[in-house]
Design a protein around this motif. Structure first.
Motif, short mmCIF file in Angstrom:
data_model
loop_
_atom_site.label_atom_id
_atom_site.label_comp_id
_atom_site.label_asym_id
_atom_site.label_seq_id
_atom_site.Cartn_x
_atom_site.Cartn_y
_atom_site.Cartn_z
N LEU A 5 0.83 -1.19 0.00
CA LEU A 5 0.00 0.00 0.00
C LEU A 5 0.87 1.25 0.00
O LEU A 5 0.64 2.20 -0.75
CB LEU A 5 -0.92 -0.01 1.23
CG LEU A 5 -2.00 1.07 1.24
CD1 LEU A 5 -2.98 0.83 0.11
CD2 LEU A 5 -2.73 1.08 2.58
N THR A 6 1.89 1.23 0.82
CA THR A 6 2.79 2.37 0.88
C THR A 6 3.44 2.58 -0.48
O THR A 6 3.53 3.71 -0.97
CB THR A 6 3.91 2.13 1.93
OG1 THR A 6 3.29 1.58 3.09
CG2 THR A 6 4.62 3.40 2.26
N LEU A 8 2.30 1.71 -3.28
CA LEU A 8 1.27 2.18 -4.21
C LEU A 8 1.04 3.68 -4.07
O LEU A 8 0.85 4.41 -5.03
CB LEU A 8 -0.03 1.43 -3.94
CG LEU A 8 -1.19 1.73 -4.88
CD1 LEU A 8 -0.99 1.02 -6.20
CD2 LEU A 8 -2.51 1.32 -4.25
N LEU A 9 1.07 4.13 -2.83
CA LEU A 9 0.70 5.52 -2.57
C LEU A 9 1.86 6.49 -2.66
O LEU A 9 1.67 7.66 -2.95
CB LEU A 9 0.06 5.63 -1.17
CG LEU A 9 -1.34 5.04 -1.05
CD1 LEU A 9 -1.81 5.14 0.38
CD2 LEU A 9 -2.32 5.75 -1.98
N ARG A 31 -5.98 5.84 -9.71
CA ARG A 31 -4.75 5.60 -8.96
C ARG A 31 -3.93 6.89 -8.82
O ARG A 31 -3.42 7.20 -7.74
CB ARG A 31 -3.94 4.54 -9.70
CG ARG A 31 -2.66 4.17 -9.02
CD ARG A 31 -1.81 3.32 -9.96
NE ARG A 31 -0.49 3.15 -9.42
CZ ARG A 31 0.10 1.97 -9.29
NH1 ARG A 31 -0.51 0.87 -9.65
NH2 ARG A 31 1.31 1.89 -8.77
N VAL A 34 -5.50 9.26 -6.32
CA VAL A 34 -5.28 8.83 -4.93
C VAL A 34 -3.84 9.14 -4.52
O VAL A 34 -3.59 9.69 -3.44
CB VAL A 34 -5.59 7.33 -4.77
CG1 VAL A 34 -5.18 6.85 -3.39
CG2 VAL A 34 -7.07 7.06 -5.03
N GLN A 35 -2.92 8.80 -5.40
CA GLN A 35 -1.51 9.07 -5.10
C GLN A 35 -1.28 10.56 -4.85
O GLN A 35 -0.60 10.95 -3.90
CB GLN A 35 -0.64 8.63 -6.30
CG GLN A 35 -0.50 7.14 -6.43
CD GLN A 35 0.26 6.76 -7.69
OE1 GLN A 35 0.17 7.46 -8.72
NE2 GLN A 35 1.00 5.68 -7.63
N ARG A 37 -3.48 12.94 -4.03
CA ARG A 37 -4.13 13.45 -2.84
C ARG A 37 -3.34 13.07 -1.59
O ARG A 37 -3.14 13.88 -0.69
CB ARG A 37 -5.56 12.91 -2.76
CG ARG A 37 -6.42 13.70 -1.79
CD ARG A 37 -7.86 13.31 -1.87
NE ARG A 37 -8.42 13.51 -3.20
CZ ARG A 37 -9.67 13.16 -3.52
NH1 ARG A 37 -10.44 12.58 -2.63
NH2 ARG A 37 -10.12 13.39 -4.73
N PHE A 38 -2.91 11.83 -1.58
CA PHE A 38 -2.12 11.34 -0.45
C PHE A 38 -0.83 12.14 -0.29
O PHE A 38 -0.46 12.56 0.81
CB PHE A 38 -1.83 9.85 -0.68
CG PHE A 38 -1.16 9.18 0.47
CD1 PHE A 38 -1.85 8.91 1.65
CD2 PHE A 38 0.18 8.79 0.38
CE1 PHE A 38 -1.23 8.28 2.71
CE2 PHE A 38 0.81 8.16 1.44
CZ PHE A 38 0.10 7.90 2.61
N HIS A 39 -0.16 12.37 -1.40
CA HIS A 39 1.12 13.09 -1.34
C HIS A 39 0.92 14.53 -0.87
O HIS A 39 1.64 15.02 0.00
CB HIS A 39 1.79 13.07 -2.72
CG HIS A 39 3.12 13.75 -2.73
ND1 HIS A 39 4.31 13.08 -2.56
CD2 HIS A 39 3.46 15.07 -2.86
CE1 HIS A 39 5.32 13.94 -2.60
NE2 HIS A 39 4.83 15.15 -2.78
#
Lengths: 101, 202
Positions: A5-6, A8-9, A31, A34-35, A37-39
């Protein structure tokens, strides 16, 4: 699982900046969204980059796409007369081609 | 684009009269040009060229679209020509080195070398400031000619990706990379020249 998961993100700032810009010209994949937004959630530099890009985009849109009549100066009377004269002269010159194109 | 399509016959009406054009569309076209080129004298020149070109193509306007749309189309070509011709006077080396330097925004691990900082900028306040648009213009000149054309078409003329790709003869992927570079460079240039240097406002 957690490692996957890590992986992936986690994207680099360079990748994030690319996604921020490309998102303006093409739809990002799920994908990628999501990446990104997470970053951005964790990275203040990329958050600032995103904010600045959005602010500039907004500025450009208002100037180039949604020009409202009141927002900018119109042709002054003087400019209008000058333009009429110049167009007439240029048109006459075109009809009597002693000049080059 | 607007140029292609059927030519339904429409009453031509009276002969084209540039004075009527100027009266009816002058202001709108002028604003359109001024918003893009930023200089009143240049905007006026472009309008003159537009009207003259419209006059010369006597049967150019066929009533397919409104007269204004037709004139705007001619003006847009004149604006693109203007940006293209302007790049000829510029030294090649400088914009190219800027372009190469773009990857130096990030280190080898993809981290920012100079991280962007949050700004307290209010973009709406900038819209009416001519000096901001002068800086914008300077920044536009730092782009390489190809990147500038991509940027002008996409951002300033609001052309869609496939239209720009066709005009520039690049693939979509190439185009995204070009736009990424153009946007990043414009952002940086504006931040450096305006937000950090010009405006002491906190």
């Amino acid at each position: 699982m957690k490692g996957d998961l890590t992986e992936l993100l986690m994207i680099s700032c360079e990748k994030a900046a690319k996604l921020i810009c490309e998102g303006l010209d093409r739809p990002l994949s799920f994908r990628e969204r999501v990446q990104l937004r997470f970053h951005v959630m964790m990275c203040s530099a990329c958050k600032a980059f995103q904010k600045q890009n959005e602010a500039l985009l907004q500025l450009f849109e208002q100037r180039f796409r949604k020009l409202s009549a009141s927002q900018m100066e119109a042709l002054s009377e003087e400019a209008c007369e000058r333009l009429q004269r110049r167009v007439r002269e240029a048109a006459e010159a075109a009809e009597n081609p002693s000049d080059s194109e | 684009m607007q140029e292609s399509g059927a030519h339904p016959e429409t009453p031509k009406g009276s002969a084209p009269d540039p004075l009527v054009w100027i009266a009816e569309h002058g202001d709108v076209l002028y604003r359109y040009a001024l918003a893009r080129v930023g200089r009143p004298d240049v905007a006026e020149d472009l309008l003159q060229e537009t009207f003259v070109a419209a006059l010369r193509s006597k049967d150019g306007f066929q009533g397919r679209s409104s007269e204004r749309t037709w004139l705007t189309g001619i003006l847009r070509h004149k604006i693109m020509d203007y940006f293209r011709s302007r790049s000829r006077g510029l030294p090649e080396a400088q914009p190219m080195s800027h372009e190469d330097a773009l990857d130096e925004f990030f280190d080898e691990r993809g981290r920012w070398i100079e991280p962007p900082q949050a700004q307290a900028a209010r973009p709406d306040a900038l819209l009416e400031r001519d000096d901001f648009w002068a800086v914008f213009d300077e920044c536009l000149d730092t782009l390489s000619p190809r990147h500038r054309e991509a940027f002008v078409r996409r951002v300033m003329e609001d052309e869609d990706t496939s239209t720009v790709c066709k005009a520039l003869k690049v693939t979509a992927t190439n185009f995204w990379v070009m736009m990424y570079r153009a946007r990043t460079q414009m952002r940086r240039c504006l931040m450096l020249k305006w937000f950090q240097a010009g405006e002491p406002e906190g």
